[in-house]
Design an enzyme around this catalytic site. Structure first.
Site, PDB file in Angstrom:
ATOM      1  N   GLU A  51      37.208  37.401  43.672  1.00 26.13           N
ATOM      2  CA  GLU A  51      36.188  36.924  44.614  1.00 26.13           C
ATOM      3  C   GLU A  51      36.570  35.555  45.192  1.00 26.13           C
ATOM      4  O   GLU A  51      36.712  34.595  44.431  1.00 26.13           O
ATOM      5  CB  GLU A  51      34.833  36.806  43.903  1.00 26.13           C
ATOM      6  N   GLU A  58      22.194  37.470  43.653  1.00 26.22           N
ATOM      7  CA  GLU A  58      22.733  36.370  42.856  1.00 26.22           C
ATOM      8  C   GLU A  58      22.292  35.057  43.499  1.00 26.22           C
ATOM      9  O   GLU A  58      23.042  34.414  44.212  1.00 26.22           O
ATOM     10  CB  GLU A  58      24.260  36.440  42.787  1.00 26.22           C
TER      11      GLU A  58
END
Length: 249
Positions: free
Chosen positions: A137, A234
């Site tokens: 990521e 998130e």
């Protein structure tokens, strides 16, 4: 709408971790992720998943790096042995928790040697766990100063170099906006590599509504392109978690 899951490391902070599983289910989520489950008994967490009929979507590797310590080691030259020991520990947890994905964190590093180290460690990890989906990521350097993987072109280059079927891109729209200022354009360029999506509002990293990221348009695009993965909430709730879930409904 896409399939949404709850990141229990961020959501329901008003509750102890083990109580967040039931809260997520009652709020309408069918899946969860926990970034760093290593301080808990894996079987106890697995029991919560089973009792609440929840899919476990993602955890981070390596442990532990959520308390102000290094943000991973996979791209740090000289720490290959540490990364590999920690990856094996993560696999022991994954054997019990059965996550769809393990996110491998690159750590603080820079330059060609770091990229070569990252590439080789990922190649080793993908071969070590061929049946486990792994992700990388890009994370912006405003939130994590010095983080190696902070742009999408580098991520694409590394993924192409590793060329492992069980390694894919993790796309966090909040980080994408900080890095490029263009979530739609970044998705257009790299969405075909993505196995997992995360969301949060910008600025503030609160609920994914309003702000500078057009989430209704982004969700519509995911639907139009038949994205089949999970979309994880998130974010840091602006108040009690349940009070801010109108975006989900």
């Amino acid at each position: 709408m896409p399939k949404f899951c709850a990141n229990l490391s961020w959501l329901f902070p008003e509750l102890p971790l083990m109580d967040r599983f039931k809260a997520a289910k009652e709020a309408g989520f069918d899946a969860v992720e926990v970034l760093f489950p290593y301080d808990c008994a894996a079987q106890e967490m697995r029991d919560q998943l089973v009792w609440n009929s929840l899919t476990f979507v993602l955890m981070n590797c390596p442990p532990p790096n959520a308390t102000g310590g290094p943000q991973g080691f996979a791209a740090v030259p000289g720490l290959e042995d540490r990364f590999r020991r920690d990856f094996d520990r993560a696999l022991r947890f994954a054997h019990v928790l059965k996550p769809r994905h393990i996110h491998i964190m690159a750590g603080v590093a820079d330059g060609p040697e770091a990229e070569a180290t990252f590439t080789e460690n990922l190649r080793w990890a993908a071969a070590r766990a061929p049946g486990q989906s792994l992700t990388i990521e890009p994370i912006n350097r405003h939130d994590k100063p010095g983080y190696f993987l902070h742009d999408y072109d580098t991520a694409a280059r590394v993924l192409d170099a590793v060329a492992a079927p069980n390694l894919a891109l993790q796309f966090d729209a909040y980080h994408a906006h900080r890095i490029t200022g263009d979530v739609p354009g970044t998705w257009a360029a790299h969405g075909h590599r993505v196995a997992h999506v995360q969301i949060a509002g910008f600025p503030g990293r609160h609920e994914p509504q309003g702000g500078e990221i057009d989430y209704p348009a982004f969700f519509a695009r995911l639907d139009a392109e038949a994205y089949a993965g999970w979309v994880s909430a998130e974010y840091a709730p602006a108040a009690a978690t349940a009070e801010g879930l109108c975006w989900l409904r």
